[in-house]
Design a protein around this motif. Sequence first.
Motif, PDB file in Angstrom:
ATOM      1  N   GLU A  63       0.810  -1.213   0.000  1.00  0.00           N
ATOM      2  CA  GLU A  63       0.000   0.000   0.000  1.00  0.00           C
ATOM      3  C   GLU A  63       0.845   1.266   0.000  1.00  0.00           C
ATOM      4  N   GLY A  64       2.168   1.119   0.116  1.00  0.00           N
ATOM      5  CA  GLY A  64       3.037   2.288   0.092  1.00  0.00           C
ATOM      6  C   GLY A  64       3.365   2.847   1.458  1.00  0.00           C
ATOM      7  N   ARG A  65       3.286   2.019   2.504  1.00  0.00           N
ATOM      8  CA  ARG A  65       3.615   2.463   3.858  1.00  0.00           C
ATOM      9  C   ARG A  65       4.957   1.870   4.276  1.00  0.00           C
ATOM     10  N   LYS A 163       8.337   7.486 -10.860  1.00  0.00           N
ATOM     11  CA  LYS A 163       7.146   8.293 -10.613  1.00  0.00           C
ATOM     12  C   LYS A 163       5.937   7.385 -10.417  1.00  0.00           C
ATOM     13  N   GLY A 164       5.075   7.787  -9.481  1.00  0.00           N
ATOM     14  CA  GLY A 164       3.873   7.013  -9.209  1.00  0.00           C
ATOM     15  C   GLY A 164       4.117   5.751  -8.413  1.00  0.00           C
ATOM     16  N   ALA A 165       5.319   5.596  -7.840  1.00  0.00           N
ATOM     17  CA  ALA A 165       5.634   4.385  -7.081  1.00  0.00           C
ATOM     18  C   ALA A 165       4.804   4.328  -5.806  1.00  0.00           C
ATOM     19  N   LYS A 166       4.539   3.108  -5.349  1.00  0.00           N
ATOM     20  CA  LYS A 166       3.809   2.904  -4.104  1.00  0.00           C
ATOM     21  C   LYS A 166       4.766   3.081  -2.926  1.00  0.00           C
ATOM     22  N   VAL A 167       5.003   4.321  -2.587  1.00  0.00           N
ATOM     23  CA  VAL A 167       5.848   4.682  -1.452  1.00  0.00           C
ATOM     24  C   VAL A 167       5.161   5.841  -0.738  1.00  0.00           C
ATOM     25  N   SER A 175       6.434  14.541  -5.497  1.00  0.00           N
ATOM     26  CA  SER A 175       6.003  15.204  -4.274  1.00  0.00           C
ATOM     27  C   SER A 175       6.338  16.686  -4.339  1.00  0.00           C
ATOM     28  N   THR A 176       5.584  17.476  -3.573  1.00  0.00           N
ATOM     29  CA  THR A 176       5.874  18.909  -3.500  1.00  0.00           C
ATOM     30  C   THR A 176       6.995  19.205  -2.524  1.00  0.00           C
ATOM     31  N   ILE A 177       7.440  18.188  -1.771  1.00  0.00           N
ATOM     32  CA  ILE A 177       8.540  18.387  -0.833  1.00  0.00           C
ATOM     33  C   ILE A 177       9.850  18.187  -1.587  1.00  0.00           C
ATOM     34  N   GLY A 178      10.715  19.158  -1.558  1.00  0.00           N
ATOM     35  CA  GLY A 178      12.009  19.024  -2.218  1.00  0.00           C
ATOM     36  C   GLY A 178      11.950  19.485  -3.661  1.00  0.00           C
ATOM     37  N   GLU A 252      -5.577   8.955   2.992  1.00  0.00           N
ATOM     38  CA  GLU A 252      -4.464   9.883   2.816  1.00  0.00           C
ATOM     39  C   GLU A 252      -4.346  10.301   1.354  1.00  0.00           C
ATOM     40  N   GLU A 253      -4.482   9.331   0.441  1.00  0.00           N
ATOM     41  CA  GLU A 253      -4.390   9.630  -0.982  1.00  0.00           C
ATOM     42  C   GLU A 253      -5.538  10.536  -1.412  1.00  0.00           C
ATOM     43  N   GLN A 254      -6.741  10.232  -0.921  1.00  0.00           N
ATOM     44  CA  GLN A 254      -7.902  11.033  -1.285  1.00  0.00           C
ATOM     45  C   GLN A 254      -7.731  12.469  -0.818  1.00  0.00           C
TER      46      GLN A 254
END
Length: 297
Positions: A63-65, A163-167, A175-178, A252-254
């Motif tokens: 699930e990317g956790r 890109k789009g990886a389950k992480v 991501s907008t971070i970095g 979280e995704e939503q």
Amino acid sequence: MVLHGLLPKPLPSDEVTVGQLLTHPLHPERDGFYSQVAHEAVDDLNDYHIQLRYKDLFSVDAEGRFMANYGAKFDLGRIYRQPNLLTVTAEQMIQRTSQHPIRAFEAVCEDPEARGWIQEKAKSGSPLYIVVGLTELKNATFKRAKLRDAGASTRLNEMPIEKGAKVPQAVRRNSTIGLGAEQHVSGVFGMDVRCVKAKISRPEEPHLLEDIGLHWAYFDLPGAQNKEQLMIGLGEPLKANELRLMLDLSKEEQRGNLDAISQLSLDALSAAASPMLRPSSPALRGRSPSPHPQLRA
């Protein structure tokens, strides 16, 4: 250096601290309480460890956790069948740990304002937790990792995360971070967080079976007609797997998607107010007010 219970996603460093009471360990922004009265007593019990050029290896679930961390010198048998691995390199790792969690817990409970907050949550049946340790990473970078030589050795091949990886969202390339393809993420990645159980009872009432194993503190309730008392119990640390299962990634995704849509709508409204654009401008076509529920009012 072993992390505290690995969080399924990093948390902002300014939202959580040692000695803080929470209603959800992965959402400190929802509700919590930090005792200023107990601040000095709690801080005096903290032990600090700082490591430069920190390295680790994380596994990520389907699930990317974040699921587990194995350290820089990992055991091959533990990761051999893990399909989703990330190497972690951070400029700095800072670990704050209470040397005496029970004493820190008792110091917080001695604050009447903290007890009032706990009492309110006990009446509403809200879950309670207390933070007694944090692991923070500064400027951490993540890369996809795969074993070389079909697992015949512990050597790893590293490559950028696709890109789009389950992480976790914070470490994705989009991501907008970095900036750029390699994200630099700072935040809390590990936490020693413990369950707190609180209830109002009378001194003659016996404990329940589930109360066994907790460290209890008892406080008289001022003005109570039947001599009720507030009982507050400290439990064991939550394990990484317990923390992981507390994160509903679909929500979280939503939420992230709604925030992105809302930002686009706000950009469109800002553009609409610009005297440089006419109503027929292509920049205004197909845009509508935000569907985000918090921005409808």
